[in-house]
Scaffold this motif. Structure first.
Motif, PDB file in Angstrom:
ATOM      1  N   UNK A 156     -10.171  -6.767   3.118  1.00 43.59           N
ATOM      2  CA  UNK A 156      -9.069  -7.428   3.105  1.00 43.59           C
ATOM      3  C   UNK A 156      -7.763  -6.895   3.749  1.00 43.59           C
ATOM      4  N   UNK A 157      -7.747  -5.829   3.645  1.00 45.97           N
ATOM      5  CA  UNK A 157      -6.732  -4.791   4.462  1.00 45.97           C
ATOM      6  C   UNK A 157      -6.986  -4.780   6.162  1.00 45.97           C
ATOM      7  N   UNK A 158      -8.378  -4.494   5.994  1.00 44.63           N
ATOM      8  CA  UNK A 158      -8.743  -4.445   7.633  1.00 44.63           C
ATOM      9  C   UNK A 158      -8.550  -5.676   8.403  1.00 44.63           C
ATOM     10  N   UNK A 208      -0.530   2.041  16.805  1.00 43.44           N
ATOM     11  CA  UNK A 208      -0.454   1.856  15.415  1.00 43.44           C
ATOM     12  C   UNK A 208      -0.451   3.063  14.748  1.00 43.44           C
ATOM     13  N   UNK A 209       0.429   3.590  14.052  1.00 43.78           N
ATOM     14  CA  UNK A 209       0.436   4.710  13.281  1.00 43.78           C
ATOM     15  C   UNK A 209       0.641   4.519  11.820  1.00 43.78           C
ATOM     16  N   UNK A 210       0.590   3.280  11.321  1.00 42.86           N
ATOM     17  CA  UNK A 210       0.760   3.146   9.716  1.00 42.86           C
ATOM     18  C   UNK A 210      -0.573   3.056   8.862  1.00 42.86           C
ATOM     19  N   UNK A 211      -1.127   4.127   8.662  1.00 45.76           N
ATOM     20  CA  UNK A 211      -1.859   4.194   7.633  1.00 45.76           C
ATOM     21  C   UNK A 211      -1.688   4.264   6.184  1.00 45.76           C
ATOM     22  N   UNK A 212      -0.321   4.537   6.018  1.00 47.27           N
ATOM     23  CA  UNK A 212       0.224   4.422   4.644  1.00 47.27           C
ATOM     24  C   UNK A 212       0.268   3.000   4.043  1.00 47.27           C
ATOM     25  N   UNK A 213       0.650   2.079   4.786  1.00 43.94           N
ATOM     26  CA  UNK A 213       0.851   0.668   4.287  1.00 43.94           C
ATOM     27  C   UNK A 213      -0.903   0.290   4.040  1.00 43.94           C
ATOM     28  N   UNK A 214      -1.726   0.626   4.732  1.00 41.61           N
ATOM     29  CA  UNK A 214      -3.172   0.459   4.410  1.00 41.61           C
ATOM     30  C   UNK A 214      -3.467   0.981   3.299  1.00 41.61           C
ATOM     31  N   UNK A 265      -1.840   1.944   0.748  1.00 45.18           N
ATOM     32  CA  UNK A 265      -1.070   1.122  -0.494  1.00 45.18           C
ATOM     33  C   UNK A 265      -1.710  -0.107  -0.543  1.00 45.18           C
ATOM     34  N   UNK A 266      -2.124  -0.804   0.418  1.00 47.90           N
ATOM     35  CA  UNK A 266      -2.730  -2.135  -0.036  1.00 47.90           C
ATOM     36  C   UNK A 266      -4.204  -2.135  -0.397  1.00 47.90           C
ATOM     37  N   UNK A 267      -4.870  -0.898  -0.011  1.00 44.17           N
ATOM     38  CA  UNK A 267      -6.453  -1.094  -0.565  1.00 44.17           C
ATOM     39  C   UNK A 267      -6.308  -0.570  -2.082  1.00 44.17           C
ATOM     40  N   UNK A 268      -5.419   0.349  -2.234  1.00 47.30           N
ATOM     41  CA  UNK A 268      -5.114   0.683  -3.582  1.00 47.30           C
ATOM     42  C   UNK A 268      -4.685  -0.347  -4.629  1.00 47.30           C
ATOM     43  N   UNK A 269      -3.827  -1.268  -4.030  1.00 53.51           N
ATOM     44  CA  UNK A 269      -3.317  -2.605  -4.624  1.00 53.51           C
ATOM     45  C   UNK A 269      -4.428  -3.507  -5.183  1.00 53.51           C
ATOM     46  N   UNK A 270      -4.908  -3.741  -4.023  1.00 55.70           N
ATOM     47  CA  UNK A 270      -6.238  -4.983  -4.197  1.00 55.70           C
ATOM     48  C   UNK A 270      -7.142  -4.393  -4.940  1.00 55.70           C
ATOM     49  N   UNK A 271      -7.351  -3.229  -4.910  1.00 55.79           N
ATOM     50  CA  UNK A 271      -8.668  -2.647  -5.970  1.00 55.79           C
ATOM     51  C   UNK A 271      -7.958  -2.870  -7.347  1.00 55.79           C
ATOM     52  N   UNK A 277      -4.492   3.882 -11.969  1.00 59.84           N
ATOM     53  CA  UNK A 277      -5.792   3.748 -11.529  1.00 59.84           C
ATOM     54  C   UNK A 277      -6.030   4.963 -10.412  1.00 59.84           C
ATOM     55  N   UNK A 278      -5.257   5.143  -9.376  1.00 60.97           N
ATOM     56  CA  UNK A 278      -5.284   5.998  -8.355  1.00 60.97           C
ATOM     57  C   UNK A 278      -4.202   7.256  -8.524  1.00 60.97           C
ATOM     58  N   UNK A 279      -4.610   8.374  -8.169  1.00 58.97           N
ATOM     59  CA  UNK A 279      -3.364   9.367  -7.962  1.00 58.97           C
ATOM     60  C   UNK A 279      -2.417   8.839  -6.938  1.00 58.97           C
TER      61      UNK A 279
END
Length: 179
Positions: free
Chosen positions: A42-44, A71-77, A79-85, A106-108
């Motif tokens: 979903x994030x990808x 593109x340098x924004x791995x932080x938003x990716x 954040x979204x992966x952790x949120x969706x999970x 759920x996540x650190x």
């Protein structure tokens, strides 16, 4: 406030370690693995990136990503992966600090990232990702772990047959398999 900083490189390649809260082994059930895979897909779809290597272990995961040019924004990716999970995950242990931030626990909060410097650095991190289930004693060889990109890497010719079954050696602080 800490002086923690991340290195953002447009189009960069990164190694990540993401850990569950209190190292709880929540990534053991097939439904959790599927939910994590769906969160990544979903994030990808919304924010493309390439996964060079990935391994999901019971309480953490490792990944090597390549971001699109510019593109340098791995932080938003992340954040979204952790949120969706986390949407489908039962809350972990509740603490006042988590409740104030409306986090499920759920996540650190943080994760480890390392900007890949060159081909040798990339290779060492790819090997580290794929060898990690053996390092932790889950399986005798990387190909035996089902939640890994190792099979894809084998099909792409990145590894010779039987890689990862010999005694590991330490190479500049990273556990890799000896030749």
């Amino acid at each position: 406030m800490t002086g923690y900083r991340r290195l953002y490189i447009p189009g960069g390649c990164y190694f990540f370690t993401v850990v569950t809260q209190d190292r709880r082994p929540i990534l053991t059930e097939p439904a959790a693995i599927q939910r994590l895979r769906e969160a990544v897909r979903r994030t990808m779809a919304a924010h493309p990136f390439q996964i060079d290597a990935l391994v999901i272990l019971p309480d953490h995961l490792h990944a090597v990503w390549r971001l699109p040019d510019g593109d340098q924004d791995f932080t938003s990716r992340w954040r979204k992966i952790k949120h969706y999970f986390s949407i489908g995950q039962a809350p972990g242990q509740t603490r006042d600090s988590l409740a104030r931030r409306r986090e499920k626990g759920v996540w650190q909060r943080r994760y480890w990232e390392h900007a890949i410097r060159d081909e040798l650095d990339w290779r060492r991190h790819i090997d580290y990702v794929h060898y990690n289930p053996v390092k932790h004693g889950y399986v005798p060889s990387p190909g035996d772990w089902p939640h890994s990109s190792f099979g894809r890497a084998m099909r792409m010719g990145w590894y010779p047959e039987g890689w990862g079954t010999s005694v590991p050696v330490v190479v500049k602080g990273m556990r890799c398999v000896g030749e």
